[in-house]
Design an enzyme around this catalytic site. Structure first.
Site, short mmCIF file in Angstrom:
data_model
loop_
_atom_site.label_atom_id
_atom_site.label_comp_id
_atom_site.label_asym_id
_atom_site.label_seq_id
_atom_site.Cartn_x
_atom_site.Cartn_y
_atom_site.Cartn_z
NE ARG A 186 21.24 -12.13 41.58
CZ ARG A 186 20.34 -11.65 40.47
NH1 ARG A 186 19.34 -13.01 39.83
NH2 ARG A 186 19.57 -10.12 40.69
NE ARG A 232 14.94 -17.24 41.16
CZ ARG A 232 14.85 -16.26 39.44
NH1 ARG A 232 13.08 -16.06 39.70
NH2 ARG A 232 15.27 -15.76 40.08
NE ARG A 248 13.43 -16.76 48.94
CZ ARG A 248 13.50 -16.15 48.43
NH1 ARG A 248 14.18 -16.51 47.51
NH2 ARG A 248 12.56 -15.61 47.64
CG ASP A 283 18.44 -7.43 45.07
OD1 ASP A 283 18.81 -8.00 44.71
OD2 ASP A 283 18.24 -6.39 44.85
CE1 TYR A 314 15.40 -3.24 38.63
CE2 TYR A 314 18.07 -2.32 39.91
CZ TYR A 314 16.69 -3.22 38.80
OH TYR A 314 17.23 -4.26 37.96
O1 CP3 Z 1 25.34 -14.94 44.17
C1 CP3 Z 1 25.13 -14.20 44.34
O2 CP3 Z 1 25.41 -13.18 43.08
C2 CP3 Z 1 24.91 -12.84 45.60
C3 CP3 Z 1 23.16 -12.56 45.25
C4 CP3 Z 1 22.94 -11.85 44.80
C5 CP3 Z 1 21.28 -11.27 44.83
N1 CP3 Z 1 20.87 -9.94 43.86
C6 CP3 Z 1 20.18 -12.13 45.06
C7 CP3 Z 1 19.41 -11.40 44.17
C8 CP3 Z 1 23.51 -10.62 43.79
C9 CP3 Z 1 25.35 -10.34 43.85
C10 CP3 Z 1 22.82 -9.20 43.76
C11 CP3 Z 1 22.58 -7.33 43.03
C12 CP3 Z 1 21.55 -7.18 42.05
N2 CP3 Z 1 20.55 -7.43 42.14
C13 CP3 Z 1 21.35 -6.94 41.19
C14 CP3 Z 1 22.99 -6.76 40.76
C15 CP3 Z 1 23.99 -7.40 39.50
C16 CP3 Z 1 23.23 -8.35 38.17
O3 CP3 Z 1 22.33 -9.26 38.57
O4 CP3 Z 1 23.24 -7.62 37.47
C17 CP3 Z 1 20.60 -6.40 40.16
C18 CP3 Z 1 20.27 -5.57 39.09
C19 CP3 Z 1 19.61 -7.01 41.66
C20 CP3 Z 1 18.35 -5.95 41.18
C21 CP3 Z 1 17.59 -7.94 41.26
N3 CP3 Z 1 17.09 -8.22 42.03
C22 CP3 Z 1 17.05 -8.55 39.62
C23 CP3 Z 1 16.55 -8.06 37.95
C24 CP3 Z 1 16.56 -9.84 40.57
C25 CP3 Z 1 15.94 -10.25 39.74
C26 CP3 Z 1 14.02 -11.26 40.04
C27 CP3 Z 1 13.40 -12.44 39.58
O5 CP3 Z 1 12.65 -12.90 40.51
O6 CP3 Z 1 14.41 -12.69 38.57
C28 CP3 Z 1 16.76 -9.12 41.74
C29 CP3 Z 1 16.16 -10.76 42.74
C30 CP3 Z 1 16.80 -11.22 43.36
N4 CP3 Z 1 18.12 -11.37 43.52
C31 CP3 Z 1 17.08 -13.12 43.33
C32 CP3 Z 1 18.16 -13.59 44.13
C33 CP3 Z 1 19.23 -14.77 44.27
C34 CP3 Z 1 16.13 -14.38 43.14
C35 CP3 Z 1 15.09 -13.93 43.48
C36 CP3 Z 1 14.81 -15.32 43.74
O7 CP3 Z 1 14.97 -16.00 43.94
O8 CP3 Z 1 13.50 -15.73 44.66
#
Ligand code: CP3
Length: 349
Positions: free
Chosen positions: A32, A36, A45, A81, A156
């Site tokens: 990540r 943010r 974004r 994602d 999910y």
């Molecule tokens: O830099 C990185 O690591 C690359 C980007 C990345 C994202 N998601 C971007 C993202 C990666 C590798 C993921 C994988 C992902 N997504 C996982 C596996 C990794 C982990 O965290 O265990 C999982 C479980 C998800 C599902 C998911 N997507 C969640 C739980 C969330 C958070 C929701 C929130 O708003 O808190 C997301 C959204 C997400 N994926 C964001 C990002 C940057 C946030 C969205 C935003 O910026 O508005």
């Protein structure tokens, strides 16, 4: 004399550490790292929904590059994602800010499972295009591609969204094993196609995220999950790119997660890396494992913890420095940059 690092697939510190080869410095990147915590990410974004950002090659590339420019990390991770390939093959879902993935019609019956169709590589052509462009821009810096593992994706899809106890998921796993295995087999194929698209477009390493596997016992992981993750990782073997396998709270599963076919096992902060080496065995590299919450504790604590992890990681066949899970959104990005510099400074030969 140092050898110029030109091809990230063979010469980068990330790939060399993954293979247990000598490295000029311990490579460091952060799960990540794009997101943010970066003001430039929040600005870009503004007004663009997450899944739209994940489907536009221009935005995927720019967001992926932001942390590389800012922190000087040793790898980029594709901005995407785990649900992107599911949506690409027709699952009606969205990513809700502050919540996570939400599925309109959760998968709970045979009929639902049968409607989940294979992913065609063209359906994620926007990802291939972004990866191609990124590999050109990144030069010697490797790009890590990724996918969600069958169990985490199933969670999910079955729960319909994030879940604390995974009760509906486990109900299917225990109560309808045939349906369960059919679903996980389909998800393995989807994850495999998505990962192959990224590697064929030029990604240097691939990470399979089984983020929620830590909720399972060893016996249940071995019987109900491992064969499907193994199918994914075995299906990548011919590509010759290192495979990283990561989950949260998986200290009790680390050996099993390695044995499904990982070159590198990702470790969260609950188990020190020297203990992880004992659990995983000497033949795989490790990635991890700074607690992302430690980044809020002030520099002296961060520095002490980074040094401890580097010392413990020296026991591994290869060590890729990372957090034990993703960067938290309110993290001060300046601290991340200092961590990168410290890892390089401490480990420079
Ligand atoms: O830099 C990185 O690591 C690359 C980007 C990345 C994202 N998601 C971007 C993202 C990666 C590798 C993921 C994988 C992902 N997504 C996982 C596996 C990794 C982990 O965290 O265990 C999982 C479980 C998800 C599902 C998911 N997507 C969640 C739980 C969330 C958070 C929701 C929130 O708003 O808190 C997301 C959204 C997400 N994926 C964001 C990002 C940057 C946030 C969205 C935003 O910026 O508005």
């Amino acid at each position: 004399m140092t050898v110029p690092q030109l091809n990230p697939r063979t010469d980068s510190a990330l790939v060399r550490a993954a293979r247990g080869e000598s490295v000029p410095v311990t490579p460091v990147w952060f799960m990540r790292q794009a997101g943010r915590s970066l003001p430039e990410y929040r600005a870009l974004r503004e007004g663009i929904p997450m899944l739209e950002a994940c489907s536009r090659p221009d935005l995927i590339q720019e967001i992926t590059l932001q942390p590389v420019r800012r922190h000087g990390v040793d790898a980029a991770i594709l901005f995407s994602d785990i649900v992107v390939p599911l949506r690409a093959c027709g699952v009606d879902l969205d990513i809700v800010p502050g919540v996570g993935p939400v599925v309109a019609d959760p998968i709970r019956s045979a009929d639902h499972v049968d409607r989940l169709r294979p992913l065609q590589p063209e359906e994620v052509g926007f990802v291939a295009e972004a990866v191609h462009g990124l590999v050109g821009t990144l030069g010697r810096t490797p790009l890590v591609g990724f996918a969600g593992a069958p169990f985490t994706l199933a969670s999910y899809l079955i729960e319909g969204g994030p879940s604390k106890n995974h009760e509906l998921t486990k109900a299917m796993m225990y109560g309808a094993p045939d349906l369960w295995h059919r679903l996980l087999d389909r998800l393995a194929d989807i994850a495999l196609t998505f990962l192959r698209v990224q590697a064929e477009a030029g990604a240097s390493a691939l990470q399979l995220f089984d983020s929620w596997a830590g909720v399972l016992s060893r016996a249940d992981y071995a019987a109900s999950v491992a064969p499907h993750s193994q199918k994914v990782l075995a299906g990548l073997a011919d590509l010759g790119v290192p495979r990283i396998h990561f989950g949260v709270g998986t200290g009790e599963l680390l050996d099993l997660m390695g044995d499904v076919g990982a070159d590198v096992v990702g470790v969260d902060w609950r188990i020190p890396l020297d203990e992880a080496v004992r659990r995983v065995g000497p033949h795989r590299a490790l990635q991890g494992n700074l607690d992302p919450a430690v980044l809020f504790a002030g520099w002296p604590v961060v520095e002490r913890e980074v040094r401890r992890i580097l010392a413990e990681g020296a026991a591994a066949r290869g060590h890729i420095f990372n957090l034990g899970h993703g960067v938290l959104p309110s993290t001060d990005p300046g601290v991340l940059t200092r961590v990168v510099d410290l890892v390089h400074e401490v480990t420079a030969a």
